[in-house]
Design an enzyme around this catalytic site. Structure first.
Site, PDB file in Angstrom:
ATOM      1  N   LYS A  36       0.829  -1.205   0.000  1.00 11.92           N
ATOM      2  CA  LYS A  36       0.000   0.000   0.000  1.00 11.92           C
ATOM      3  C   LYS A  36       0.866   1.259   0.000  1.00 11.92           C
ATOM      4  O   LYS A  36       0.625   2.195   0.762  1.00 11.92           O
ATOM      5  CB  LYS A  36      -0.935  -0.017   1.213  1.00 11.92           C
ATOM      6  N   CYS A  37       1.840   1.305  -0.867  1.00 11.20           N
ATOM      7  CA  CYS A  37       2.831   2.378  -0.925  1.00 11.20           C
ATOM      8  C   CYS A  37       2.753   3.060  -2.294  1.00 11.20           C
ATOM      9  O   CYS A  37       2.365   2.434  -3.279  1.00 11.20           O
ATOM     10  CB  CYS A  37       4.217   1.756  -0.699  1.00 11.20           C
ATOM     11  N   GLY A  38       3.163   4.287  -2.354  1.00  8.69           N
ATOM     12  CA  GLY A  38       3.219   4.980  -3.640  1.00  8.69           C
ATOM     13  C   GLY A  38       4.174   4.321  -4.622  1.00  8.69           C
ATOM     14  O   GLY A  38       4.041   4.488  -5.839  1.00  8.69           O
ATOM     15  N   PHE A  39       5.139   3.562  -4.109  1.00  9.92           N
ATOM     16  CA  PHE A  39       6.102   2.866  -4.982  1.00  9.92           C
ATOM     17  C   PHE A  39       5.649   1.450  -5.340  1.00  9.92           C
ATOM     18  O   PHE A  39       6.338   0.750  -6.087  1.00  9.92           O
ATOM     19  CB  PHE A  39       7.480   2.809  -4.317  1.00  9.92           C
ATOM     20  N   THR A  40       4.501   1.006  -4.832  1.00 10.56           N
ATOM     21  CA  THR A  40       4.025  -0.353  -5.073  1.00 10.56           C
ATOM     22  C   THR A  40       3.955  -0.718  -6.560  1.00 10.56           C
ATOM     23  O   THR A  40       4.258  -1.857  -6.920  1.00 10.56           O
ATOM     24  CB  THR A  40       2.666  -0.586  -4.374  1.00 10.56           C
TER      25      THR A  40
END
Length: 163
Positions: A36-40
Site C-alpha cells: 500500500k505504498c506509492g512505490f508499489t
C-alpha cells in the site's frame, strides 16, 4: 556475521524455507516491498525483470521480495493477503519472503548484512530499496525507491552481474 548472501535462510509467504544457498552462482536483486505504498507499482517492473532475466534461466537473475511494515504500516497483515494482492494486481511470480522488519535493531539478519556491506546510507529509509548481489554472493550496488527497477541505471548493473 555471514560472509555472502548464500548464508541466509528466510521463510516464504507460504511458510516454506527460502534457502538463499539454492541460488548460489546466480545474481540476486533483493527488494523490501509494501503493498500500500506509492512505490508499489514497481512490482510490475520487478516482475518484468524476473520474466526477462531469471524466471526461465537457471543461471539468471533472481528477484526476491521482502515485504515489510516498517514504513507507514503499508503492508497487509497476513502472507496470504500479501501474496493475493501481488499476484492479482501485478502477476508476481518471483519468490517472496514473509513480512519482516528491515530497519534498525529489529531488522532481520539479511538486512543487517546488507547494511553492513553497503554502509550506513544503504539502510532502507522507505519501501522498495533494491540491492543487487553478484554471482559470488556479494553486494554490488543498491538503489533507493526513487530509482525504478526498469531504469537504465538498474538494467546496466543487471547486465554487468549477468556477464
Amino acid at each position: 556475521m555471514p560472509k555472502t548472501i548464500y548464508d541466509f535462510k528466510l521463510n516464504s509467504l507460504s511458510g516454506e524455507t527460502i534457502d538463499l544457498s539454492s541460488f548460489r552462482g546466480r545474481p540476486i536483486m533483493i527488494v523490501n516491498t509494501a503493498s500500500k505504498c506509492g512505490f508499489t507499482p514497481q512490482y510490475e517492473d520487478l516482475q518484468h525483470l524476473w520474466s526477462r532475466y531469471g524466471a526461465e534461466d537457471e543461471n539468471g537473475l533472481v528477484i526476491l521480495g521482502v515485504p515489510s511494515n516498517d514504513f507507514g504500516e503499508q503492508e497487509f497483515t497476513s502472507g496470504k493477503e500479501i501474496q493475493g494482492f501481488c499476484t492479482r494486481n501485478y502477476g508476481v511470480s518471483f519468490p517472496m519472503a514473509e513480512k519482516s522488519p528491515v530497519k534498525g535493531k529489529q531488522a532481520i539478519p539479511l538486512f543487517k548484512w546488507l547494511q553492513q556491506e553497503g554502509g550506513f546510507l544503504s539502510q532502507p529509509r522507505w519501501n522498495f530499496y533494491k540491492y543487487l548481489i553478484n554471482r559470488d554472493g556479494k553486494l554490488v550496488r543498491w538503489f533507493s525507491p526513487l530509482t525504478k527497477p526498469a531504469s537504465s541505471r538498474v538494467e546496466e548493473v543487471i547486465h554487468r552481474v549477468l556477464e
